[in-house]
Scaffold this active site. Structure first.
Site, PDB file in Angstrom:
ATOM      1  N   HIS A  52       0.818  -1.212   0.000  1.00  0.00           N
ATOM      2  CA  HIS A  52       0.000   0.000   0.000  1.00  0.00           C
ATOM      3  C   HIS A  52       0.853   1.264   0.000  1.00  0.00           C
ATOM      4  CE1 HIS A  52      -3.730  -2.173   0.501  1.00  0.00           C
ATOM      5  NE2 HIS A  52      -3.235  -2.832   1.531  1.00  0.00           N
ATOM      6  N   ASP A 182      -8.803  -6.128   7.146  1.00  0.00           N
ATOM      7  CA  ASP A 182      -9.198  -6.914   5.983  1.00  0.00           C
ATOM      8  C   ASP A 182      -9.991  -8.153   6.403  1.00  0.00           C
ATOM      9  OD1 ASP A 182      -8.281  -5.465   3.702  1.00  0.00           O
ATOM     10  OD2 ASP A 182      -6.229  -5.968   4.257  1.00  0.00           O
TER      11      ASP A 182
END
Length: 278
Positions: A52, A182
């Site tokens: 990310h 997540d």
């Protein structure tokens, strides 16, 4: 004078194996300068995020060099369980890797194979030419590289939690890292980490992995401060990030300045009221 060669004993892996609890900071900006600043401050490791975070392989090498100045270990999170990318990151000199979204034992075994030279794996050979071997000056690099590797696999979905025991059993996996947001997202609870379903899924993963004797890592989250994580047995906890540290310090600085300006601008109690009219 400290030895600045690229290949050295993986002290982070040694400390994990010795049962130490280690805290680190994420590097999200791809900035070698940020790495250099934080490397001098006492974190046990820096976690360079190429999933990310910003930065490419050239940036990674610059960041690894910056951390080497202070002999601070780095973990590199790769974008995916991709053998080609893993090979390049290893050749660049990373000795501790984090791989996201590992769903089952087959994917875990593939990750281990991709990171190890034959006969234990399938990592491509270019040892005489790569940065990881001190550009070929370390003649036994290929022999030592496999054992020196620290491999962290991320469990980030409900499906992966169901397979967590099998993943933990894979030889060569050193740390199981829970991606709690997540995981929550996989059951429709993204950013709802205080929801009972999300907490139950995390608790199931923890119970399963502790029963296997796995080394655990995660990030602080709702209901799980870094203190409570360490108290419950976690060994690998990134507690901050370069983005968060800079952002939060800037917000606090700006708030302080605004309060000061308001105080200066406020009329004092001794001020006389203005006369009416013109």
């Amino acid at each position: 004078m400290k030895d600045k060669k690229v290949f050295k004993e993986n002290t982070l892996k040694k400390r994990i194996c010795n049962g130490e609890q280690l805290f680190g900071a994420w590097i999200e900006t791809g900035s070698a300068t940020n790495v250099e600043i934080l490397a001098h401050l006492g974190f046990d490791y820096l976690l360079i995020d190429l999933e990310h975070g910003q930065g490419d392989l050239s940036d990674l090498i610059a960041m690894l060099r910056a951390a080497k100045v202070a002999d601070t270990p780095c973990v590199v999170r790769v974008p995916w369980n991709d053998p080609v990318y893993l090979k390049r990151v290893l050749d660049a000199g990373a000795d501790s890797l984090m791989i996201p979204m590992v769903e089952n034992a087959a994917e875990a075994k593939a990750a281990v194979r991709a990171c190890r030279y034959p006969p234990e794996g399938t990592r491509g050979y270019a040892a005489p030419a790569v940065r990881a071997s001190n550009y070929g000056s370390m003649k036994d690099y290929m022999i030592r590289a496999n054992a020196n590797l620290l491999l962290i696999l991320q469990i980030e979905t409900e499906a992966a939690v169901r397979e967590a025991a099998a993943i933990a059993d894979v030889d060569g996996v050193d740390i199981m890292f829970l991606g709690v947001n997540d995981m929550a997202g996989s059951i429709g609870r993204l950013e709802q980490l205080d929801h009972a379903d999300a907490r139950a899924l995390v608790a199931t993963a923890e119970t399963t992995l502790k029963a296997k004797g796995a080394v655990l890592g995660t990030v602080p989250s709702t209901g799980a401060s870094w203190q409570s994580l360490f108290e419950s047995g976690y060994q690998f906890v990134p507690v901050a990030s370069d983005v968060g540290l800079m952002r939060d310090a800037a917000v606090a600085c700006i708030a302080e300045q605004r309060q000061f300006k308001l105080k200066v601008a406020a009329p004092s109690s001794s001020s006389k009221p203005m006369a009416a009219g013109y």
